[in-house]
Design a protein around this motif. Structure first.
Motif, mmCIF file in Angstrom:
data_model
loop_
_atom_site.group_PDB
_atom_site.id
_atom_site.type_symbol
_atom_site.label_atom_id
_atom_site.label_comp_id
_atom_site.label_asym_id
_atom_site.label_seq_id
_atom_site.Cartn_x
_atom_site.Cartn_y
_atom_site.Cartn_z
ATOM 1 N N ASP A 117 1.271 -1.116 0.043
ATOM 2 C CA ASP A 117 -0.226 0.256 0.611
ATOM 3 C C ASP A 117 1.019 1.201 0.342
ATOM 4 O OD1 ASP A 117 0.992 0.632 2.654
ATOM 5 O OD2 ASP A 117 -0.782 -0.102 3.636
ATOM 6 N N ASP A 118 0.446 2.613 -0.304
ATOM 7 C CA ASP A 118 1.041 3.942 0.050
ATOM 8 C C ASP A 118 1.706 3.585 1.227
ATOM 9 O OD1 ASP A 118 -0.999 4.537 1.805
ATOM 10 O OD2 ASP A 118 -1.699 6.068 0.664
ATOM 11 N N MET A 119 1.573 3.443 2.178
ATOM 12 C CA MET A 119 2.006 3.023 3.363
ATOM 13 C C MET A 119 3.756 1.878 3.408
ATOM 14 S SD MET A 119 1.410 5.761 5.400
ATOM 15 C CE MET A 119 2.424 6.015 6.746
ATOM 16 N N ASP A 120 3.527 1.465 2.228
ATOM 17 C CA ASP A 120 4.685 -0.053 2.025
ATOM 18 C C ASP A 120 4.830 -0.485 2.623
ATOM 19 O OD1 ASP A 120 6.690 -0.658 0.374
ATOM 20 O OD2 ASP A 120 8.372 -0.633 2.201
ATOM 21 N N HIS A 121 2.888 -1.102 3.302
ATOM 22 C CA HIS A 121 2.418 -2.203 3.516
ATOM 23 C C HIS A 121 2.751 -3.225 3.101
ATOM 24 C CE1 HIS A 121 1.998 0.915 7.466
ATOM 25 N NE2 HIS A 121 2.579 0.050 7.131
ATOM 26 N N TYR A 122 3.111 -3.957 2.893
ATOM 27 C CA TYR A 122 2.582 -5.532 2.704
ATOM 28 C C TYR A 122 1.369 -6.437 2.477
ATOM 29 C CZ TYR A 122 2.219 -10.148 1.181
ATOM 30 O OH TYR A 122 1.951 -12.075 0.822
ATOM 31 N N VAL A 123 0.691 -6.512 1.135
ATOM 32 C CA VAL A 123 -0.938 -6.250 0.790
ATOM 33 C C VAL A 123 -0.847 -8.354 1.005
ATOM 34 C CG1 VAL A 123 -2.760 -6.394 -0.829
ATOM 35 C CG2 VAL A 123 -0.717 -4.142 0.219
ATOM 36 N N ILE A 124 -0.393 -8.220 -0.469
ATOM 37 C CA ILE A 124 0.228 -9.866 -1.165
ATOM 38 C C ILE A 124 1.047 -10.202 -2.291
ATOM 39 C CG2 ILE A 124 -1.503 -9.257 -3.106
ATOM 40 C CD1 ILE A 124 -2.899 -11.798 -2.245
ATOM 41 N N ASN A 125 1.284 -10.992 -2.394
ATOM 42 C CA ASN A 125 2.208 -11.735 -3.534
ATOM 43 C C ASN A 125 1.761 -12.238 -4.729
ATOM 44 O OD1 ASN A 125 4.789 -12.179 -1.384
ATOM 45 N ND2 ASN A 125 5.565 -10.960 -2.405
ATOM 46 N N TYR A 126 1.961 -12.467 -5.511
ATOM 47 C CA TYR A 126 1.936 -12.627 -6.898
ATOM 48 C C TYR A 126 3.246 -14.023 -7.959
ATOM 49 C CZ TYR A 126 -2.966 -10.698 -6.780
ATOM 50 O OH TYR A 126 -3.926 -9.674 -7.275
ATOM 51 N N ILE A 127 2.718 -14.896 -7.961
ATOM 52 C CA ILE A 127 3.600 -15.860 -8.650
ATOM 53 C C ILE A 127 3.031 -15.550 -10.641
ATOM 54 C CG2 ILE A 127 4.726 -17.805 -9.331
ATOM 55 C CD1 ILE A 127 5.818 -17.173 -7.002
ATOM 56 N N GLN A 128 3.488 -14.736 -11.554
ATOM 57 C CA GLN A 128 3.226 -15.139 -13.017
ATOM 58 C C GLN A 128 4.392 -15.545 -13.871
ATOM 59 O OE1 GLN A 128 1.398 -11.009 -13.946
ATOM 60 N NE2 GLN A 128 3.887 -10.820 -15.363
ATOM 61 N N GLU A 129 3.976 -15.868 -14.648
ATOM 62 C CA GLU A 129 4.600 -16.777 -15.357
ATOM 63 C C GLU A 129 3.792 -15.863 -17.121
ATOM 64 O OE1 GLU A 129 5.936 -20.681 -18.242
ATOM 65 O OE2 GLU A 129 5.482 -20.329 -16.418
ATOM 66 N N SER A 130 4.934 -15.239 -17.571
ATOM 67 C CA SER A 130 4.878 -14.403 -19.236
ATOM 68 C C SER A 130 5.185 -15.467 -20.095
ATOM 69 C CB SER A 130 5.071 -13.570 -19.173
ATOM 70 O OG SER A 130 6.216 -13.093 -18.418
ATOM 71 N N HIS A 131 4.751 -16.218 -21.518
ATOM 72 C CA HIS A 131 4.897 -16.274 -22.560
ATOM 73 C C HIS A 131 4.627 -15.465 -23.322
ATOM 74 C CE1 HIS A 131 8.088 -20.007 -24.900
ATOM 75 N NE2 HIS A 131 6.310 -19.683 -25.341
ATOM 76 N N THR A 132 5.406 -16.152 -24.756
ATOM 77 C CA THR A 132 5.151 -15.191 -26.035
ATOM 78 C C THR A 132 5.759 -15.638 -26.689
ATOM 79 O OG1 THR A 132 4.282 -13.956 -27.458
ATOM 80 C CG2 THR A 132 6.277 -13.414 -26.318
ATOM 81 N N ASP A 133 5.274 -16.258 -28.318
ATOM 82 C CA ASP A 133 5.410 -16.768 -29.145
ATOM 83 C C ASP A 133 5.489 -16.296 -30.635
ATOM 84 O OD1 ASP A 133 4.600 -18.992 -29.887
ATOM 85 O OD2 ASP A 133 5.157 -20.237 -28.584
ATOM 86 N N ILE A 134 5.884 -16.858 -31.331
ATOM 87 C CA ILE A 134 4.337 -16.715 -32.814
ATOM 88 C C ILE A 134 3.679 -17.269 -33.074
ATOM 89 C CG2 ILE A 134 5.287 -18.826 -33.864
ATOM 90 C CD1 ILE A 134 4.882 -14.659 -35.108
ATOM 91 N N SER A 135 2.981 -18.601 -32.059
ATOM 92 C CA SER A 135 1.468 -18.660 -32.309
ATOM 93 C C SER A 135 0.153 -17.949 -30.879
ATOM 94 C CB SER A 135 1.742 -20.570 -31.800
ATOM 95 O OG SER A 135 2.313 -20.344 -30.036
ATOM 96 N N GLY A 136 1.525 -17.555 -30.325
ATOM 97 C CA GLY A 136 0.761 -16.784 -29.201
ATOM 98 C C GLY A 136 0.695 -16.665 -27.922
ATOM 99 N N SER A 137 0.504 -15.485 -26.679
ATOM 100 C CA SER A 137 1.142 -14.951 -26.160
ATOM 101 C C SER A 137 0.163 -15.540 -24.400
ATOM 102 C CB SER A 137 1.397 -13.748 -25.851
ATOM 103 O OG SER A 137 1.638 -12.955 -27.317
ATOM 104 N N TYR A 138 0.820 -15.771 -23.779
ATOM 105 C CA TYR A 138 0.160 -15.644 -22.410
ATOM 106 C C TYR A 138 0.743 -15.438 -21.426
ATOM 107 C CZ TYR A 138 -0.977 -20.065 -24.922
ATOM 108 O OH TYR A 138 -1.943 -20.887 -25.601
ATOM 109 N N VAL A 139 0.059 -14.772 -20.167
ATOM 110 C CA VAL A 139 0.172 -14.583 -18.343
ATOM 111 C C VAL A 139 -0.979 -14.735 -18.152
ATOM 112 C CG1 VAL A 139 0.185 -11.717 -17.215
ATOM 113 C CG2 VAL A 139 1.076 -11.763 -19.808
#
Length: 570
Positions: free
Chosen positions: A454-476
């Motif tokens: 938050d704006d006080m630098d307090h922890y809210v949550i984490n995310y694990i994210q994978e992103s992948h792109t190539d000529i066949s399509g893209s995913y997030v």
């Protein structure tokens, strides 16, 4: 080469990952039903009943299919026309050279027609086939030909790739972005001395694009593997529906498959994929109509890209880890492996859950005044684990067209800085990428650890994210994780035990892309899929308060995307 005297069915392999009991409401009739090993085994009974001469004809058909695949794969220009980033078949040259390729099939059809007609089993077929079913079969003129060829290079031995294709479990795992369900129904021919050289097996497959709005394709086919030389292998598929027809089958595989040439001096294998089918493209969703009818959506490029992606994933697991210099948080080897494996689980689960596969059993929300149309919803009931109560989750998904290049949309959605624009849980907060693990040559292909404060630098949550792109399509794809779960994962905890409810995006070009650069494609087809806990829904209904949440999440997400598209076009 041994000839097997009998056929025994093998278990089916589904790409669905741990979805609990899977009870779902009012499935959409287009995708109702489940694959049944008992029904699939009927195919084996049919083949066994016509032990000779039909079995011999199937073997002959597979041999001729191998010859055709080899010619199509090695041809430099006789059969193929360049089209943007891959090649399409020259129908005139093909007919001139091959003529009636399926002459063998005509003989089989005549033999089958002499006796009582037999119909190929379908995933949700009834035990008894009727004359009415035969009349409802897809008319021949409804089938459209799609044929494409593409190639890539990977630092692998041909036999490794052949094993990916001939082992049904590995095939499903490597091609999870295409294959929804697969079964190895039995082996007609053993390979030489038990190897894959000369092995012939009968299989079934269900294939998808990343959207619940697109009907999957299903077929039964013979798959034949052959070592053509010390450095060359080929694996070919050829459809069986033409002589064991079923009215519900919506695709016929002409000789298609993978041609692998090893280059010992370079240490690479060149993979050439030929995808040649006849498909029933009636009643296509209008958003996907052009990209499907072009042959790209189910074409060779997607198959080749899947092999490259799996190779890059395996190399990431083997690579010696060096933390990126721009990372805020440095993680160790155990944390790197955990992030990579959780990212892979999330991607597989997202691709399974957002597709039109029959097991998902979507139902369509009633139309509303909102401009978001054709929203699909599925309810999942998860069995209680020891010490915990059972739970219910909602998956909701839809697809929309946007006038922006796929790569630009992908970069917008994967960016931590942009996340508060579209993510309700991050709105008004700060999102920072703490660390990441790169996967492959493109720096955007990565697994990231995100932190929301938050704006006080307090922890809210984490995310694990994978992103992948190539000529066949893209995913997030991403999943929320609390601090304790992240800490356990980074300290070497079992990534298979991490609870995840992945949500995310799939982006396809609305036409065949010219290249895989940042401005490839004129427009994008964005599919969103959100997976959330819902304590109000039951297996038979979604209450009004849950419907309100669904519409709110989708509306705000698309509003953010539209705002970005508008600003990008100024």
């Amino acid at each position: 080469m041994a000839f097997k005297g009998s056929i025994s069915p093998m278990p089916d392999t589904s790409n669905e990952e741990g979805s609990g009991s899977g009870s779902t409401p009012n499935p959409s009739t287009e995708q109702a039903g489940t694959n049944s090993p008992e029904r699939a085994s009927d195919l084996l009974l049919v083949v066994s009943f016509y032990a000779e001469p039909v079995r011999t004809k199937i073997i002959e058909l597979s041999g001729s299919a191998m010859d055709e695949l080899t010619k199509l794969a090695v041809s430099e220009g006789m059969f193929w026309q360049p089209k943007q980033n891959y090649e399409t078949l020259d129908a005139v040259q093909y007919i001139r050279h091959f003529g009636n390729v399926d002459g063998t099939l005509n003989e089989i059809i005549k033999m089958v027609e002499i006796g009582e007609p037999e119909y190929l089993p379908f995933f949700n077929s009834c035990p008894i086939e009727t004359e009415l079913n035969l009349k409802q079969a897809t008319p021949a003129e409804a089938y459209e030909v799609e044929a494409s060829r593409d190639s890539a290079y990977v630092r692998m031995n041909p036999i490794e790739i052949a094993e990916w294709l001939m082992d049904v479990e590995k095939w499903s795992n490597v091609f999870y972005k295409i294959v929804s369900r697969a079964m190895n129904l039995g082996i007609l021919l053993d390979g030489v001395e038990g190897s894959l050289d000369g092995r012939l097996q009968v299989m079934s497959g269900e294939f998808h694009v990343p959207s619940a709005l697109v009907r999957t394709r299903e077929c039964y086919f013979a798959r034949y593997s052959k070592k053509l030389s010390d450095t060359t292998w080929a694996i070919v598929d050829v459809s069986l529906e033409k002589f064991f027809p079923h009215p519900s089958i919506n695709i016929r595989r002409r000789p298609s498959g993978c041609f692998i040439q090893f280059m010992p001096h370079q240490g690479f294998s060149k993979i050439t994929w030929v995808e040649h089918v006849e498909a029933d493209n009636r009643n296509l969703n209008s958003t996907f109509k052009d990209i499907i009818k072009s042959g790209f959506a189910f074409g060779a490029t997607r198959w080749v890209s899947a092999i490259v992606r799996q190779y890059e994933y395996s190399q990431t697991l083997k690579a010696k880890y060096s933390p990126p210099e721009d990372a805020v948080k440095r993680i160790g080897e155990a944390g790197r492996m955990g992030m990579v494996k959780v990212g892979d689980r999330m991607m597989r689960k997202l691709c399974s859950e957002m597709s039109g596969a029959m097991r998902n059993q979507w139902f369509r929300l009633p139309p509303s005044s909102s401009d978001i149309e054709d929203v699909r919803v599925a309810i999942r009931e998860h069995e209680a684990k020891p010490g915990k109560t059972s739970s219910t989750t909602l998956i909701f998904s839809t697809s929309q067209w946007f006038p922006i290049a796929p790569r630009r949309l992908f970069d917008f959605l994967r960016s931590a800085d942009n996340r508060p624009m579209w993510d309700l849980l991050s709105r008004g907060f700060c999102v920072q990428e703490l660390s990441y693990v790169a996967k492959g040559k493109d720096s955007a292909n990565r697994v990231s650890l995100l932190q929301v404060t938050d704006d006080m630098d307090h922890y809210v949550i984490n995310y694990i994210q994978e992103s992948h792109t190539d000529i066949s399509g893209s995913y997030v794809v991403y999943a929320p994780m609390d601090k304790s779960a992240v800490t356990e994962l980074l300290e070497g905890g079992d990534p298979e035990k991490v609870g995840i409810l992945p949500s995310g995006f799939a982006i396809l070009p609305d036409e065949i892309p010219m290249d895989d650069g940042p401005h490839s494609g004129v427009a994008s087809i964005l599919t969103v899929s959100f997976h959330i806990f819902d304590y109000n829904s039951i297996k038979s209904a979604v209450p009004s308060q849950s419907l309100h949440v669904i519409k709110k999440v989708l509306r705000r997400t698309f509003e953010a995307v539209k705002a970005f598209v508008f600003s990008a076009r100024i």
